[in-house]
Structures are given as structure tokens and as C-alpha cells.
Design a protein around this motif. Sequence first.
Motif, PDB file in Angstrom:
ATOM      1  N   PRO A  40      -4.521 -56.775  63.035  1.00 46.48           N
ATOM      2  CA  PRO A  40      -4.021 -55.939  63.127  1.00 46.48           C
ATOM      3  C   PRO A  40      -2.592 -54.644  61.630  1.00 46.48           C
ATOM      4  CG  PRO A  40      -2.936 -57.447  64.643  1.00 46.48           C
ATOM      5  CD  PRO A  40      -4.260 -58.530  62.970  1.00 46.48           C
ATOM      6  N   SER A  41      -2.199 -55.418  60.831  1.00 49.48           N
ATOM      7  CA  SER A  41      -2.236 -54.208  60.067  1.00 49.48           C
ATOM      8  C   SER A  41      -2.887 -53.331  59.377  1.00 49.48           C
ATOM      9  CB  SER A  41      -1.468 -55.055  58.689  1.00 49.48           C
ATOM     10  OG  SER A  41      -2.580 -56.456  58.700  1.00 49.48           O
ATOM     11  N   CYS A  42      -3.893 -53.640  59.672  1.00 50.63           N
ATOM     12  CA  CYS A  42      -5.582 -52.737  59.093  1.00 50.63           C
ATOM     13  C   CYS A  42      -5.579 -52.069  59.944  1.00 50.63           C
ATOM     14  CB  CYS A  42      -6.959 -53.920  58.910  1.00 50.63           C
ATOM     15  SG  CYS A  42      -6.785 -55.194  57.210  1.00 50.63           S
ATOM     16  N   ASN A  74      -3.495 -50.542  62.154  1.00 49.16           N
ATOM     17  CA  ASN A  74      -1.998 -49.704  61.675  1.00 49.16           C
ATOM     18  C   ASN A  74      -2.481 -48.564  60.520  1.00 49.16           C
ATOM     19  OD1 ASN A  74      -0.818 -50.611  64.536  1.00 49.16           O
ATOM     20  ND2 ASN A  74       0.825 -52.441  63.163  1.00 49.16           N
ATOM     21  N   ARG A  75      -2.804 -49.082  59.789  1.00 50.00           N
ATOM     22  CA  ARG A  75      -2.867 -48.394  58.499  1.00 50.00           C
ATOM     23  C   ARG A  75      -4.271 -46.807  59.021  1.00 50.00           C
ATOM     24  NH1 ARG A  75      -2.867 -52.462  55.190  1.00 50.00           N
ATOM     25  NH2 ARG A  75      -5.195 -52.477  54.769  1.00 50.00           N
ATOM     26  N   ARG A 115      -5.363 -46.614  62.279  1.00 52.31           N
ATOM     27  CA  ARG A 115      -4.747 -45.276  62.966  1.00 52.31           C
ATOM     28  C   ARG A 115      -3.699 -43.863  62.533  1.00 52.31           C
ATOM     29  NH1 ARG A 115      -5.384 -49.819  66.563  1.00 52.31           N
ATOM     30  NH2 ARG A 115      -3.327 -50.648  65.603  1.00 52.31           N
ATOM     31  N   VAL A 116      -3.072 -44.888  61.351  1.00 49.64           N
ATOM     32  CA  VAL A 116      -1.497 -43.682  60.217  1.00 49.64           C
ATOM     33  C   VAL A 116      -2.957 -42.732  59.382  1.00 49.64           C
ATOM     34  CG1 VAL A 116       0.048 -43.563  58.753  1.00 49.64           C
ATOM     35  CG2 VAL A 116       0.057 -45.467  60.649  1.00 49.64           C
TER      36      VAL A 116
END
Length: 201
Positions: free
Chosen positions: A180-182, A184-185, A187-188
Motif C-alpha cells: 500500500p505504501s508504494c 500511495n507514493r 498516487r502522490v
Amino acid sequence: MQESLTRDTRLALDLALTVRHDGHGGVADDLADPAGLTTWVRAHPDTVPDTDAFAADQASLTAVRDLRAAVRTLFAHAVRPAGPSRADAARLLPVPEAVARLNAAAARTPTVPVLHWPEDAEPAVRTRAADGVHDLTATLAQAAIAFLAGPDRQRLRACHAPRCVRYFLKEHPRQEWCRPSCGNRARVARHHERHKTDQGA
């Protein structure tokens, strides 16, 4: 999902994932020295007998790193037409050389099939060294061959989130990132790129 992976799939993926993002925009190598390989093997009790006593030397480190280069090349080949991990893009071996390297490593320890049938589980076949002598590189190569020739290979993907260099197994149809952290990165990064484009227009 991780718990349901076969031993071979887990070993092959874990070997590939010893190349990872370092948290600062670069790439880290968990197998940078013999101590790193020793730590990794001790965390993987299926690799050699008496894992706790294993101590890597420079020769075993070189052999495992050479094998890892072949495995990551074949992972990059398996995820086509998508691109490989960015850690591999500039250093892929020719596929025939990677296959030959993998097969040569696997042949270093002849194996025999052994039936395992726990009381509360289905029977399973594992391999055991025919002469009782295990070679770490052979064990890893045989696991990689089983993974690459098995059904899990179809789910293999390279994560293309910013700064990520991991391969992962796709667990559901909409999964694009390894974690999930990837996502998020990614999308940012897309948001910033769109914002920059809008400002330039």
C-alpha cells in the motif's frame, strides 16, 4: 497470502528481494558482504542443514550473487511486456546466459524426491540432497526453477512505484503495487505530475 506460498516460491522471491530500496532514493543490497548472506540464510531455515551454524565466505557470497543476477533477469523476462524492476533495467543478463547459470547452479547438488505426509495435511513432495551434502546455491537455484516453471510465475509483477525495485505476486486483479505504501507514493507522484503539467499549460 505470504503464509500460503510454497517453499520454492518463497525462497525465489526472497532471494530476489535482497535487492531493495534503501529509503533514500537508492538501492540497497542485503547480500553486500558475507555477513549479510549469513544473516539471510539463518533467517531461511529451509536453505541448508544446520542453518544456525552457517557462516558465509566470499566464494559462497559470489555464487549466490551470481545466481541472484540470473534469477532477477528471469523475473524481468517473466513480467514482459511490462518493464523490469528499475534496479535491473541496466544490468540484465542475456536470457540464455541466465538460464544456463540457473541450471548449472541447480546441478551442483543432485536431489531425490521425498514424500512428506503429515497427519492433518495433504501429501507433498520435497527434494533432498541425494548424497546428504547440500549446496546453498543449488537449493536456491532449484527453488527458482520450480517457481519459474510453476503457476505462481503468472502472478509475478515488478512494482513501478517511485523508488521501488521489488518484484511481487499479484494477489487480486486490481493490484498494481507491491505494498500500500508504494500505491500511495505512486498516487502522490501522479498528482504532482498533473499539477506541474496544469501549471505549465
